[in-house]
Design a protein around this motif. Sequence first.
Motif, PDB file in Angstrom:
ATOM      1  N   VAL A 306       0.859  -1.186   0.000  1.00  0.00           N
ATOM      2  CA  VAL A 306       0.000   0.000   0.000  1.00  0.00           C
ATOM      3  C   VAL A 306       0.892   1.231   0.000  1.00  0.00           C
ATOM      4  O   VAL A 306       1.696   1.418   0.918  1.00  0.00           O
ATOM      5  N   THR A 307       0.780   2.048  -1.032  1.00  0.00           N
ATOM      6  CA  THR A 307       1.598   3.264  -1.096  1.00  0.00           C
ATOM      7  C   THR A 307       0.992   4.239  -2.095  1.00  0.00           C
ATOM      8  O   THR A 307       0.266   3.844  -2.999  1.00  0.00           O
ATOM      9  N   ASN A 308       1.295   5.518  -1.899  1.00  0.00           N
ATOM     10  CA  ASN A 308       0.819   6.555  -2.817  1.00  0.00           C
ATOM     11  C   ASN A 308       1.847   6.740  -3.915  1.00  0.00           C
ATOM     12  O   ASN A 308       2.958   7.197  -3.667  1.00  0.00           O
ATOM     13  N   VAL A 309       1.492   6.370  -5.125  1.00  0.00           N
ATOM     14  CA  VAL A 309       2.415   6.517  -6.252  1.00  0.00           C
ATOM     15  C   VAL A 309       1.946   7.606  -7.209  1.00  0.00           C
ATOM     16  O   VAL A 309       2.449   7.710  -8.316  1.00  0.00           O
ATOM     17  N   HIS A 310       0.975   8.417  -6.761  1.00  0.00           N
ATOM     18  CA  HIS A 310       0.462   9.485  -7.617  1.00  0.00           C
ATOM     19  C   HIS A 310       1.251  10.786  -7.449  1.00  0.00           C
ATOM     20  O   HIS A 310       1.429  11.531  -8.401  1.00  0.00           O
ATOM     21  N   GLY A 311       1.695  11.066  -6.231  1.00  0.00           N
ATOM     22  CA  GLY A 311       2.337  12.355  -5.996  1.00  0.00           C
ATOM     23  C   GLY A 311       1.299  13.465  -5.929  1.00  0.00           C
ATOM     24  O   GLY A 311       0.085  13.230  -5.954  1.00  0.00           O
ATOM     25  N   ILE A 312       1.771  14.700  -5.838  1.00  0.00           N
ATOM     26  CA  ILE A 312       0.897  15.871  -5.719  1.00  0.00           C
ATOM     27  C   ILE A 312       1.326  16.906  -6.747  1.00  0.00           C
ATOM     28  O   ILE A 312       2.509  17.251  -6.844  1.00  0.00           O
ATOM     29  N   ARG A 313       0.397  17.402  -7.514  1.00  0.00           N
ATOM     30  CA  ARG A 313       0.718  18.412  -8.527  1.00  0.00           C
ATOM     31  C   ARG A 313       1.164  19.709  -7.870  1.00  0.00           C
ATOM     32  O   ARG A 313       0.679  20.097  -6.801  1.00  0.00           O
ATOM     33  N   LYS A 314       2.083  20.414  -8.515  1.00  0.00           N
ATOM     34  CA  LYS A 314       2.623  21.655  -7.987  1.00  0.00           C
ATOM     35  C   LYS A 314       1.526  22.697  -7.776  1.00  0.00           C
ATOM     36  O   LYS A 314       1.608  23.534  -6.872  1.00  0.00           O
ATOM     37  N   ASP A 315       0.470  22.662  -8.598  1.00  0.00           N
ATOM     38  CA  ASP A 315      -0.634  23.615  -8.446  1.00  0.00           C
ATOM     39  C   ASP A 315      -1.226  23.551  -7.049  1.00  0.00           C
ATOM     40  O   ASP A 315      -1.553  24.583  -6.444  1.00  0.00           O
ATOM     41  N   PHE A 316      -1.392  22.318  -6.515  1.00  0.00           N
ATOM     42  CA  PHE A 316      -1.973  22.155  -5.184  1.00  0.00           C
ATOM     43  C   PHE A 316      -1.019  22.668  -4.108  1.00  0.00           C
ATOM     44  O   PHE A 316      -1.439  23.287  -3.131  1.00  0.00           O
TER      45      PHE A 316
END
Length: 325
Positions: A306-316
Amino acid sequence: MFGSDGDLLDNTHTKRKTTRKGLKIGGNITLLNAIPFLPDINYTEEEILMEDGDIPTPESDLRPVRNSNNSVTCRSFHVVTTATLPWMTGTAVNPLLRAVYLNKMNRTAVEEISSFNNDNLSHQVKYDMMGTVTLCVPWLVDETDRKTVYGEQYNFESCHDQEKYIRMWLRESAKLPLEADLDTNGIQIAFYKATYSLEFLSILPLGDVRECINLNEEKADICILEEPEHLNFTLPLHCKPWTQSFRHVVGIMHTNYAAYTKAHLSSLVMTPFIFNISNALTRVHCDKIVKLSDTLQTYAIEKECVTNVHGIRKDFLDEGQRRAM
């Protein structure tokens, strides 16, 4: 980086116990046993209790490798997903950005080695070292389906028109012009034939998705299947597993389809069926399984993490910083 099961399927291990289970569908036949290419999967107690984050093998390590002759070897990727722009759903946007950032990772590695060599490498040599990243997305063959999913304003007459839109979005909205254009060794885009199901409110492939991929007799490199259970739900039974087409296959689990079916009138039948077919399809087609949340079902405990492989966009991040000021 994604780990690998390494030698988990090596039959030389001892003290094994069988973890294979299935939904009974009549007599002594289970759902898993009804799938002809699903092997018996036996594991030792040590393997079953192994923690996630195992050391990647040469097959599973996605990172570029720097060679002793001051060159770099980059992996080639196929990112295969169940939706695409202009449908702004998670399985369209996140896989697109995943493909782009894998390409950017390879580009950065080549630029670093070029700088080390005082930029004596030609553009062609640089591009050859980068490998390729191909995004495989559905092409809705029926015009009515395209209007239903994308809206009347997006009148794509061909998959080439839709590809132009995707590349425009990468340039203008994602601000990633280098990865958007083939002239600068950006990502490649391939389309597989698909239809839209009003019953499931989902895009479903028509046949084997791999028909859009130029596969040779030898295995291709890395494949990332976004929603492998969804991609293979309509796969003809005679087709071989994806693990026989690629050196390493990673499945990214986005959606809890078993929970979706609970709202269905026949949920008493559909929920266990979807649960087990998702388990079977994911297990047989993937070497490694990445769940975005632990609320998703168990697919193959010996393969998944279980892990987050999406990351976060710089806009956010920029918006968060603005509000914090």
